[in-house]
Design an enzyme around this catalytic site. Sequence first.
Site: not given
Length: 557
Positions: A23, A25, A27, A31, A100, A203, A260, A333-334
């Site tokens: 990250d 910046n 927040d 990013d 993706d 995906d 996928e 990520h799954d």
Amino acid sequence: MTTSSPWWRAEVFYQIYPASFKDSNNDGIGDLQGIIAALPKLKALGITTIWLSPIYRSPMVDNGYDISDYFAIEPRFGTMADFDELMRRCQELNLKVIMDLVVNHTSDQHTWFQQALHDPKSPYRQYYIFRSGDHGLPPNNWRSNFGQGPSWSPVPNEPNMFYHHVFSPQQPDLNWENPQLRQEIYRMINWWLKKGISGFRIDAITFIKKDQDFANITPDGADGLGKVKRKAENRPGIAKFLHELNAATFKPANAVTIGEASGVQYDQLDDFIGPNGYFSMIFDFHYADIDIKSGSEWYRRTNWTVSDLREAIDRSQLAIQQSGWGANFLENHDQPRSVSKYITAPAYQNQIGAKALALLYFCLRGCPFIYQGQELGMVNAERQAIDDFNDLSSHQNYHRALEEGYSKTEALAFVNARSRDNARTPYPWDTTVNHGFNLGHKPWLAPAQQREGVDLASELQDPHSVWHFYQQLIQLRQHSPWQQDLIDGDFKPIEVSSPSVIAYARGQHLKVLINLSEHAASMALPTGRVILNTHTTFSNHQLAPYQGVIIEEANHD
Ligand code: GLC
Ligand code: CA
């Protein structure tokens, strides 16, 4: 590598989940500038291609897998100028980038869907799947993929009208039966390819064809519904769409594509990854989901053994080898963190277990995929309440488990073991505030507690870290006398006497052996030079607990 071998066979992929990487910046959300700043460190690891999980404009209901504009960057991640800068910096470092590609569905905020809702006569109505219900009830009894509820939602202000979504209601399915929609998708893909990306991870692509009878199915749960995948995953007729997609986009660009592609049987691999297949490679989930009976139902757990895992890996490797090329992964990520999933002895859910798994999968035939944090040996997060989860499928699976009669404690345990949030926690860069993810703003998802020393800065200092082990594995595969064996060499299972050992040969020279147990495994090891060892000791008549080795066999030429 032989000259006829496609370029992408030599790649080592690294998956970035942008919201949780870096990250810049402060927040609370990772990013593109954060990724740009980290590129030299990825280069130092040795990877060659970066896979960016979705960065397109999105309301982020499913963390970017719900796209509201295919041609724009999500402002939380940055701007198109940031993306172009990322591409330039990657080119300078000789790193490739793949995106993706999410084309089974869009976000419900996409202007196509909004127009389809507002005007039933709009051509965009044909971009999605609308169907009349049955006296106000959904058109059929299909259950959506995230674990709970129908795959249909009512259309506001139109009584008895529904739209279809394999995933969440905020992810309406595109209607691939419509040739105009398909052309629009191909134009979009070619627009991105022109920007210089090398290809796509694609995906949920086996869901684009739905059985056109839209018929009810025999229920498979207490809710009276049946899994939508039985009518919408890799169904007859999909070949036409996938062939056309490839011919109109990837093939002319010589792009790399990783599908996928759940639901593909081994005897169908020629169609998918053969010489004229739809994709360069596909992910095989057979052993990723070894701990559950069905990828979408986390409460159906298995008691898998190392023999089950060995058989699943052998079957997968041999089938893929016959048709084409594979995409090997431990995490994404799954999925839960691999150390938590595959290392069953708690005392070894640490750098020892992480190295054993790394060796096990990295030397398989195919391209290795590393998911951010896997190269540090991260483990799952442990959450105390269902409200601590962000991932929408975690909530759905929790409620589904309750519906099926499990207690709250049991339901929470299933979700802790399987939640997609396990892998989505912020990346630990160092030991400063928020582990260096940012300068202190609350991250969008709480960091997961890790063992001491599991952060990039600490691992860079430690020559025996998991990070350095991955670096060595990459070095061996990409730049060593064994490159030919490790990239192009055949995979051959090796029979061994110990049930806890997985062993295989690669190419002419290499034997890979891993003991996936907290007990030493007595066996005669092949004679020869030890090229890589997860441990600092070696005995030729036994493997220590969770020890893995690569041996170059003696007496060959
Ligand atoms: C894929 C993605 C997953 C997403 C789903 C719907 O399975 O990997 O994260 O939720 O598709 O797009
Ligand atoms: Ca940010």
